[in-house]
Design a protein around this motif. Structure first.
Motif, short mmCIF file in Angstrom:
data_model
loop_
_atom_site.label_atom_id
_atom_site.label_comp_id
_atom_site.label_asym_id
_atom_site.label_seq_id
_atom_site.Cartn_x
_atom_site.Cartn_y
_atom_site.Cartn_z
N PRO A 112 0.83 -1.20 0.00
CA PRO A 112 0.00 0.00 0.00
C PRO A 112 0.87 1.25 0.00
CG PRO A 112 -0.03 -1.04 2.17
CD PRO A 112 0.77 -1.94 1.28
N ASP A 113 0.98 1.93 -1.17
CA ASP A 113 1.92 3.06 -1.29
C ASP A 113 1.26 4.29 -1.90
OD1 ASP A 113 1.58 2.06 -3.82
OD2 ASP A 113 3.69 2.08 -4.38
N ASP A 114 -0.05 4.43 -1.66
CA ASP A 114 -0.73 5.66 -2.07
C ASP A 114 -0.81 6.56 -0.84
OD1 ASP A 114 -2.34 7.67 -2.94
OD2 ASP A 114 -4.11 6.43 -3.32
N PRO A 115 0.22 7.44 -0.66
CA PRO A 115 0.24 8.24 0.57
C PRO A 115 -0.93 9.22 0.66
CG PRO A 115 1.88 9.04 -0.98
CD PRO A 115 1.34 7.78 -1.57
N ASN A 116 -1.49 9.59 -0.49
CA ASN A 116 -2.62 10.51 -0.45
C ASN A 116 -3.84 9.87 0.22
OD1 ASN A 116 -1.22 12.59 -1.80
ND2 ASN A 116 -1.70 11.68 -3.81
N ASN A 117 -3.84 8.52 0.25
CA ASN A 117 -4.93 7.80 0.88
C ASN A 117 -4.43 6.91 2.01
OD1 ASN A 117 -7.45 8.49 -0.70
ND2 ASN A 117 -6.06 7.87 -2.36
N GLY A 118 -3.37 7.36 2.64
CA GLY A 118 -2.90 6.68 3.85
C GLY A 118 -1.87 5.60 3.62
N GLY A 119 -1.37 5.44 2.38
CA GLY A 119 -0.40 4.40 2.11
C GLY A 119 0.81 4.49 3.03
N THR A 120 1.33 3.33 3.44
CA THR A 120 2.40 3.29 4.44
C THR A 120 3.70 2.70 3.93
OG1 THR A 120 1.63 1.14 5.19
CG2 THR A 120 0.70 3.09 6.28
N CYS A 121 3.67 2.13 2.72
CA CYS A 121 4.84 1.42 2.18
C CYS A 121 5.36 0.36 3.14
CB CYS A 121 5.96 2.40 1.82
SG CYS A 121 5.61 3.32 0.29
N GLN A 122 4.38 -0.28 3.81
CA GLN A 122 4.67 -1.48 4.58
C GLN A 122 3.96 -2.65 3.87
OE1 GLN A 122 6.83 -1.30 7.19
NE2 GLN A 122 6.93 0.90 6.62
N ASP A 123 4.56 -3.84 3.96
CA ASP A 123 3.93 -4.99 3.30
C ASP A 123 2.48 -5.14 3.76
OD1 ASP A 123 6.24 -5.67 1.92
OD2 ASP A 123 6.98 -6.94 3.56
N ALA A 124 1.60 -5.42 2.76
CA ALA A 124 0.18 -5.57 3.07
C ALA A 124 -0.02 -6.67 4.12
CB ALA A 124 -0.60 -5.91 1.81
N CYS A 126 -3.21 -8.26 7.14
CA CYS A 126 -4.55 -8.15 7.71
C CYS A 126 -4.49 -7.23 8.93
CB CYS A 126 -5.07 -9.53 8.11
SG CYS A 126 -6.72 -9.49 8.86
N GLY A 127 -5.36 -6.24 8.93
CA GLY A 127 -5.40 -5.29 10.02
C GLY A 127 -4.79 -3.95 9.68
N ASP A 128 -4.23 -3.84 8.43
CA ASP A 128 -3.62 -2.55 8.07
C ASP A 128 -4.64 -1.55 7.56
OD1 ASP A 128 -4.20 -3.51 5.55
OD2 ASP A 128 -2.12 -3.75 4.91
N GLY A 129 -5.89 -1.97 7.43
CA GLY A 129 -6.94 -1.07 7.00
C GLY A 129 -7.13 -1.01 5.50
N PHE A 130 -6.29 -1.73 4.75
CA PHE A 130 -6.41 -1.76 3.29
C PHE A 130 -6.83 -3.17 2.86
CE2 PHE A 130 -2.79 1.16 4.24
CZ PHE A 130 -3.45 2.35 3.97
N VAL A 131 -7.80 -3.26 1.96
CA VAL A 131 -8.27 -4.57 1.49
C VAL A 131 -7.39 -5.02 0.34
CG1 VAL A 131 -10.19 -5.86 0.51
CG2 VAL A 131 -10.64 -4.05 2.16
N GLN A 132 -6.56 -6.02 0.58
CA GLN A 132 -5.68 -6.54 -0.46
C GLN A 132 -6.50 -7.41 -1.40
OE1 GLN A 132 -2.28 -8.70 0.95
NE2 GLN A 132 -1.49 -9.09 -1.10
N MET A 133 -6.62 -6.96 -2.63
CA MET A 133 -7.47 -7.65 -3.59
C MET A 133 -6.97 -9.07 -3.84
SD MET A 133 -9.77 -5.43 -4.22
CE MET A 133 -10.57 -6.18 -5.63
N GLY A 134 -7.94 -10.00 -3.87
CA GLY A 134 -7.59 -11.39 -4.14
C GLY A 134 -7.07 -12.13 -2.93
N VAL A 135 -6.80 -11.42 -1.85
CA VAL A 135 -6.27 -12.05 -0.64
C VAL A 135 -7.23 -11.85 0.52
CG1 VAL A 135 -4.35 -12.10 1.01
CG2 VAL A 135 -3.89 -11.75 -1.43
N GLU A 136 -7.69 -10.65 0.70
CA GLU A 136 -8.59 -10.33 1.80
C GLU A 136 -9.98 -10.01 1.25
OE1 GLU A 136 -5.33 -8.17 4.77
OE2 GLU A 136 -6.57 -6.95 3.44
N SER A 137 -11.01 -10.36 2.01
CA SER A 137 -12.36 -9.96 1.63
C SER A 137 -12.80 -8.71 2.36
CB SER A 137 -13.36 -11.10 1.91
OG SER A 137 -13.28 -11.53 3.26
N CYS A 138 -12.07 -8.36 3.39
CA CYS A 138 -12.33 -7.12 4.11
C CYS A 138 -11.11 -6.80 4.96
CB CYS A 138 -13.57 -7.25 5.01
SG CYS A 138 -13.40 -8.54 6.28
#
Length: 602
Positions: A112-124, A126-138
């Motif tokens: 997640p590296d979109d800093p305008n929307n909170g990207g952190t440049c940390q490996d995706a 569960c619990g980071d607040g970003f839904v990883q497509m194809g891996v997480e459902s929420c």
């Protein structure tokens, strides 16, 4: 003094020496050139002009306009990039403190590296607040497991092992047969197991058909029938419906598994009790120590073998019987007092109630065809056969002695006579000893008074025939009269022969009495009244297919002859022996053959 001027040419960045020297005076100004230049003349000096500046560039160590920084080195992941920009998440460079930076400004991939929307440049994760497509459902960014997104970043679902809002349980074992049915793929609801939820709770419920119908194969307490037994019906034709008689005994039925009174018996057209018990039935005699009888109403059968099922061994503490006599026998004939019967009678169930008397119309044979015949009263055929001097075995008369008696199964007796008188004799025998034929008895001879009538003909053709202790079938010949001194010589009449009784069925259960005896010969009041002969015994035949229980009094005796006749009194008629044979079962009904199979678990 004459001055000579020195010529000086300044080249950018170069030096020019005046070889001719110069006089004292002010130095010359150098021309424009490179970054700097100096001109020297003998006898004086002059400072050259300053040269021009180089263009700014990233990496020159100076922060020029448009640059965020310039550290003058080629290290890209320090405090200033090689593009003279300040480091930032999303710039495609993994800086110190970043675990990743793919530069695509997307927070739904593995970095997640979109800093305008909170990207952190940390490996995706569960619990980071970003839904990883194809891996997480929420991914709701919290560690609350029973909200709208679990701590494994999956949407809440029955069977995930987490009791969510609206669920009463969720053990996560994906089975619907324990206390929490949570196999959502097969309808699991994550509600606590209960009778009527359509899931079989093993060890607690015997069945669960998901309805609230209490009289099908699974009650509203989820109790049911544990055993079944196939019954094969082999039909010789495709007609019907039938009511069949099933005989149960310890050799073909497990009494220990059934209710002591048979109340848990049920019958269906297939081997699944949850489909209901479609077949109506009635319990007859029930004897766990012997033979019990059940009457089952069967719909039309296909030609050949057909299978229905008996269900029993109810899992609950008690169950009410559903035996229904009217449903098992929708067409029946039940006596109501005294009545006459004649000809062919066809019905499902024929019942002569206790104390009732059904009398055969004189001179007519009666045939009763039914599935079950129950006799508690009397079928009366005494004297209802051939009349005086009639029938194939009619007794003969005499003009000066006693008359002969009627014959059928045995010869009727001859009459009493005086010296030089010729008595009447019994007629010839007719019919067979063991065949399926049956007939009326013949009448006795008579001259000055009519002879006595023979017994009637009574045939019962049924699956089951029961004569109870109070029941009787009579086909006796009638006796000659006692007042036979008419006409001067007192020629007494002969007794009628016994008639015929044929019982033919798969099961015969007999008590009470069956009689086809000859009638007594007529007896005069004085010695001159020559007595008539006694009637011969009739015929009684018992044909059965499977079982005969005979505790009845079965007789076909000859009638007694009278004593009078000076030379000889009259003779008694002959007796016959009733025949019992299981080689000729009921053939008239064409009911299916019945075979009980082995017990099965339901």
């Amino acid at each position: 003094m004459i001055a000579v001027a020195a010529a000086a040419t300044a080249c950018g960045g170069g030096n020019t020496t005046d070889t001719a020297g110069s006089t004292s005076g002010a130095g010359a100004t150098g021309g424009s050139g490179g970054s700097s230049g100096t001109a020297t003349s003998t006898g004086g000096s002059a400072t050259g002009g300053q040269g021009g500046s180089a263009a700014p560039r990233c990496g020159d160590g100076k922060v020029d306009p448009g640059e965020g920084c310039d550290d003058g080195n080629m290290v890209d992941d320090d405090a200033c990039t090689n593009a003279c920009g300040l480091p930032a998440c999303g710039d495609g460079i993994v800086q110190m403190g970043e675990a990743c930076d793919d530069g695509n400004n997307n927070n739904t991939d593995d970095c997640p590296d979109d800093p305008n929307n909170g990207g952190t440049c940390q490996d995706a994760s569960c619990g980071d607040g970003f839904v990883q497509m194809g891996v997480e459902s929420c991914d709701d960014g919290n560690m609350v497991d029973d909200d709208e997104c679990t701590n494994t970043c999956t949407l809440p679902a029955c069977g995930d092992g987490i009791v969510q809002m609206g669920e009463a349980c969720d053990d996560g074992n994906m089975t619907n047969t324990d206390s929490c049915p949570d196999d959502a793929n097969n309808g699991g609801t994550c509600q606590t197991a209960s009778c009527g939820d359509s899931f079989l709770y093993l060890g607690t419920e015997v069945c669960d058909d998901g309805n609230m119908v209490d009289d099908d194969g699974c009650t509203n307490a989820c109790e049911g029938w544990l055993k079944r037994q196939p019954i094969t019906l082999t039909a010789t034709n495709a007609t019907g419906p039938y009511t069949v008689v099933i005989a149960l005994n310890s050799n073909n039925f497990n009494y220990n598994a059934a209710a002591a009174d048979g109340s848990d018996l049920r019958f269906g057209t297939d081997n699944d009790s949850l489909n209901g018990f479609e077949l109506k039935y009635a319990l007859g005699a029930w004897d766990p120590g012997g033979t019990s009888y059940v009457f089952i109403r069967i719909p039309a059968l296909a030609m050949g073998a057909n299978t229905v099922y008996a269900f029993y061994d109810f899992s609950g503490s008690s169950v009410n019987t559903t035996s229904d006599f009217d449903a098992a026998f929708p067409n029946k004939m039940v006596s109501n007092g005294a009545a006459n019967i004649t000809g062919d009678i066809v019905t499902d169930f024929f019942h002569v109630q206790a104390d009732d008397i059904l009398s055969v119309v004189a001179g007519s044979a009666v045939t009763i065809t039914a599935t079950v015949v129950l006799i508690e009263g009397t079928i009366n055929g005494t004297g209802r056969g051939n009349g005086s001097k009639a029938g194939p075995g009619a007794g003969t008369t005499s003009t000066n002695a006693g008359a002969g008696a009627g014959s059928y199964g045995a010869t009727g007796g001859k009459g009493g006579f005086d010296i030089n008188n010729t008595p009447g004799v019994g007629g010839p025998l007719y019919g067979t000893l063991t065949g399926p034929d049956i007939d009326m008895g013949s009448g006795g001879g008579g001259d000055n008074i009519p002879g006595s009538g023979g017994g009637g003909s009574i045939t019962i053709d049924a699956e089951g025939i029961e004569i109870r202790a109070s029941g009787a079938i009579t086909a006796n010949g009638t006796a000659g009269g006692s007042n036979c001194n008419l006409g001067g010589e007192g020629r007494c009449n002969g007794g009628g022969s016994g008639g015929g009784v044929l019982l033919r069925g798969r099961h015969l259960l007999l008590s009470g009495a069956i009689s086809a005896s000859g009638g007594m010969g007529g007896q005069g009041t004085i010695t001159a009244n020559d007595s008539g002969g006694g009637g011969g015994g009739g015929r009684i035949k018992l044909f059965y297919g499977e079982a005969l229980t005979n505790n009845a009094t079965v007789v076909a005796n000859g009638g007694q002859g009278g004593p009078n006749g000076t030379a000889s009194g009259s003779e008694a008629g002959g007796a016959t022996v009733p025949q019992s044979d299981n080689s000729t079962p009921s053939a008239k009904l064409e009911l299916p053959a019945i075979a009980l199979g082995a017990e099965e678990a339901n």
